[in-house]
Design a protein around this motif. Structure first.
Motif, mmCIF file in Angstrom:
data_model
loop_
_atom_site.group_PDB
_atom_site.id
_atom_site.type_symbol
_atom_site.label_atom_id
_atom_site.label_comp_id
_atom_site.label_asym_id
_atom_site.label_seq_id
_atom_site.Cartn_x
_atom_site.Cartn_y
_atom_site.Cartn_z
ATOM 1 N N LEU A 226 33.894 34.698 24.570
ATOM 2 C CA LEU A 226 33.697 35.813 23.635
ATOM 3 C C LEU A 226 33.273 37.071 24.372
ATOM 4 C CD1 LEU A 226 31.852 34.103 20.634
ATOM 5 C CD2 LEU A 226 34.218 34.879 20.718
ATOM 6 N N LYS A 288 31.029 37.257 12.243
ATOM 7 C CA LYS A 288 31.981 36.153 12.410
ATOM 8 C C LYS A 288 33.435 36.632 12.435
ATOM 9 C CE LYS A 288 29.611 32.130 12.279
ATOM 10 N NZ LYS A 288 29.809 31.014 13.221
ATOM 11 N N LYS A 289 33.706 37.789 11.796
ATOM 12 C CA LYS A 289 35.072 38.313 11.700
ATOM 13 C C LYS A 289 35.318 39.480 12.664
ATOM 14 C CE LYS A 289 36.357 35.736 8.124
ATOM 15 N NZ LYS A 289 37.458 34.766 8.199
ATOM 16 N N LEU A 291 36.318 39.870 15.694
ATOM 17 C CA LEU A 291 37.524 39.924 16.533
ATOM 18 C C LEU A 291 38.790 40.245 15.742
ATOM 19 C CD1 LEU A 291 36.632 36.897 18.785
ATOM 20 C CD2 LEU A 291 37.027 39.210 19.610
ATOM 21 N N SER A 292 38.683 40.237 14.408
ATOM 22 C CA SER A 292 39.861 40.522 13.577
ATOM 23 C C SER A 292 40.247 42.000 13.579
ATOM 24 C CB SER A 292 39.605 40.071 12.133
ATOM 25 O OG SER A 292 38.564 40.833 11.541
ATOM 26 N N HIS A 402 42.858 36.658 24.124
ATOM 27 C CA HIS A 402 42.018 35.971 23.137
ATOM 28 C C HIS A 402 42.775 34.804 22.502
ATOM 29 C CE1 HIS A 402 39.283 35.079 19.918
ATOM 30 N NE2 HIS A 402 40.132 35.489 18.992
ATOM 31 N N GLN A 406 41.753 30.797 22.542
ATOM 32 C CA GLN A 406 41.608 29.978 21.340
ATOM 33 C C GLN A 406 42.389 28.668 21.432
ATOM 34 O OE1 GLN A 406 38.816 31.196 19.966
ATOM 35 N NE2 GLN A 406 39.701 30.822 17.950
ATOM 36 N N ASP A 410 37.850 26.536 20.136
ATOM 37 C CA ASP A 410 37.529 27.552 19.132
ATOM 38 C C ASP A 410 36.277 28.323 19.555
ATOM 39 O OD1 ASP A 410 37.342 29.118 16.900
ATOM 40 O OD2 ASP A 410 36.508 27.538 15.607
ATOM 41 N N LEU A 412 35.299 31.114 18.476
ATOM 42 C CA LEU A 412 34.646 31.778 17.339
ATOM 43 C C LEU A 412 33.450 30.985 16.821
ATOM 44 C CD1 LEU A 412 37.776 32.987 15.296
ATOM 45 C CD2 LEU A 412 36.425 34.265 16.954
ATOM 46 N N ILE A 415 29.892 32.252 17.702
ATOM 47 C CA ILE A 415 29.270 33.417 17.074
ATOM 48 C C ILE A 415 28.120 32.953 16.186
ATOM 49 C CG2 ILE A 415 29.621 35.382 15.539
ATOM 50 C CD1 ILE A 415 32.515 35.473 16.430
#
Length: 420
Positions: A226, A288-289, A291-292, A402, A406, A410, A412, A415
């Motif tokens: 991350l 949590k979001k 990276l979107s 990224h 993944q 995972d 994510l 986080i």
């Protein structure tokens, strides 16, 4: 938010306000000295040089004292750099001293957020800090433009205190007096920042060990799945943002036929968009979001290219606001994620120092390239196209990296992880 957070915001606002007003004043001083055009972007380069050269030391300094005290001391260094211009020290050198203070100020400014607030509030806190910082950029650039305006500077010179004579005889000296008063106001707020009670291990004083410690932190953050993504994005953003600041000024001069004081206000329009994007990210993007938001970086680079088709100032305003909004929405969540991972893996001051090193090395590189293109008299439209393609292409490559990460596991899920 805790009460101390608002005091931090006020201190940051006035210190950043003065930094940005001083940049415009220093640019005006270079113009009055009939310096070559390529020297103007070097102002920012001299400012950020300390962020790179001192990165191994400022993190330890920030963690050795309460963050509010660190911010007060480093703000005084900024005052000293500003005062050097009174004594006819070259603007590049004087603004470099201000950058020295800013480099030591930054780890304390951002590091205290991770000490004061839980992880789930970091995106919101960064949104407010970035929104307020961008507001200070808007007002700072506008204030700097006003202070170098002949009518305003004449009014300042005509203002006299009874009995006292401060020896202010030139427009630039009048502008510097106003800017120093802003730094003084920031220092007063620095003194009111509470001690969070965060204590770290006794910091090293040996320069060799400090460099080795910094190298270890640097490696840890870049190897983290991350950390490497958020660090790559923020490194790109700050290098691009610093360069875009000068591109907008040159574009306003060549395409919109605006003088420096008017172009400085136009530059502030971009900052309005960044503030809107930052606040929107703080409101709608949870950690949590975070990276979107990366596709926004690709979009921003492509939208920047459309600047080459604009010659009307009323079309320029909404375009610059859109560019700023995409940038603000893009960087705030990534900045919060990077702070969170740095806090989990190491101390607050050290992680911010690593972040500053990477981001400002990017600033140095991109400003040097921009100054080189200006020295070759490259058409500003070509510069804009190259800049936009670089931002979009680099962001896309980070997104691919990224996606590859993944596939391994995972990341994510990390986080929100507690400090090791």
């Amino acid at each position: 938010m805790k009460r101390g957070f608002y005091t931090i915001m006020a201190a940051q606002f006035f210190s950043s306000l003065a930094d940005n007003a001083l940049l415009i004043a220093a640019m005006s001083l270079l113009i009055s000295m009939q310096s070559p055009a390529w020297m103007t972007p070097l102002l920012k380069l001299f400012f950020v040089l300390s962020y790179v050269l001192l990165a191994a030391f400022v993190g330890a300094f920030a963690d050795s004292l309460p963050k509010g005290k660190v911010m007060f001391i480093t703000n005084l260094i900024k005052v000293g750099g500003c005062a050097l211009m009174f004594f006819h020290v070259h603007p590049l050198v004087a603004y470099g001293v201000v950058g020295f203070g800013a480099a030591a100020y930054s780890p304390a400014k951002y590091g205290i957020l991770t000490e004061l607030l839980p992880a789930e509030k970091l995106v919101a806190a960064n949104g407010w800090i970035e929104g307020l910082t961008v507001t200070s950029i808007i007002l700072g650039t506008v204030l700097g433009g006003l202070l170098v305006n002949p009518h305003i500077s004449a009014a300042l010179l005509n203002f006299d205190f009874p009995v006292l004579d401060f020896g202010i005889n030139t427009p630039n000296e009048a502008a510097l007096c106003v800017i120093i008063s802003l730094y003084a106001l920031a220092a007063l707020f620095n003194l009111r920042i509470p001690d969070t009670g965060a204590k770290y291990a006794r910091q090293q004083h040996n320069p060799v060990k400090l460099v080795a410690d910094f190298a270890g932190c640097f490696s840890v953050l870049w190897k983290d799945k991350l950390g490497q993504i958020s660090l790559a994005v923020t490194t790109l953003f700050w290098g691009a943002g610093a360069t875009l600041q000068f591109i907008v000024l040159k574009w306003a001069e060549k395409s919109l036929h605006m003088q420096l004081d008017k172009a400085a206000a136009l530059q502030g329009v971009t900052a309005v968009g960044i503030a809107l994007g930052a606040v929107a990210a703080a409101r709608f993007v949870p950690l949590k979001k975070s990276l979107s938001v990366m596709p926004m970086g690709v979009a921003m680079g492509l939208v920047v290219i459309t600047m080459t088709m604009v010659t009307n100032v009323w079309v320029a305003y909404p375009l610059l606001i859109l560019i700023g909004a995409l940038a603000g929405f893009f960087v705030v969540p990534m900045n919060a994620l990077l702070q969170h991972r740095g806090h989990v893996l190491m101390s607050a001051g050290h992680s911010i120092a690593v972040q500053n090193f990477n981001e400002n090395l990017s600033v140095l590189t991109m400003l040097a390239l921009y100054a080189l293109m200006v020295s070759f008299n490259l058409n500003i439209h070509i510069v804009i196209i190259l800049f936009g393609l670089f931002v979009s292409g680099t962001t896309y490559m980070v997104m691919r990296k990224h996606a590859a990460n993944q596939l391994e596991f995972d990341s994510l899920a990390l986080i929100g992880e507690h400090k090791h």
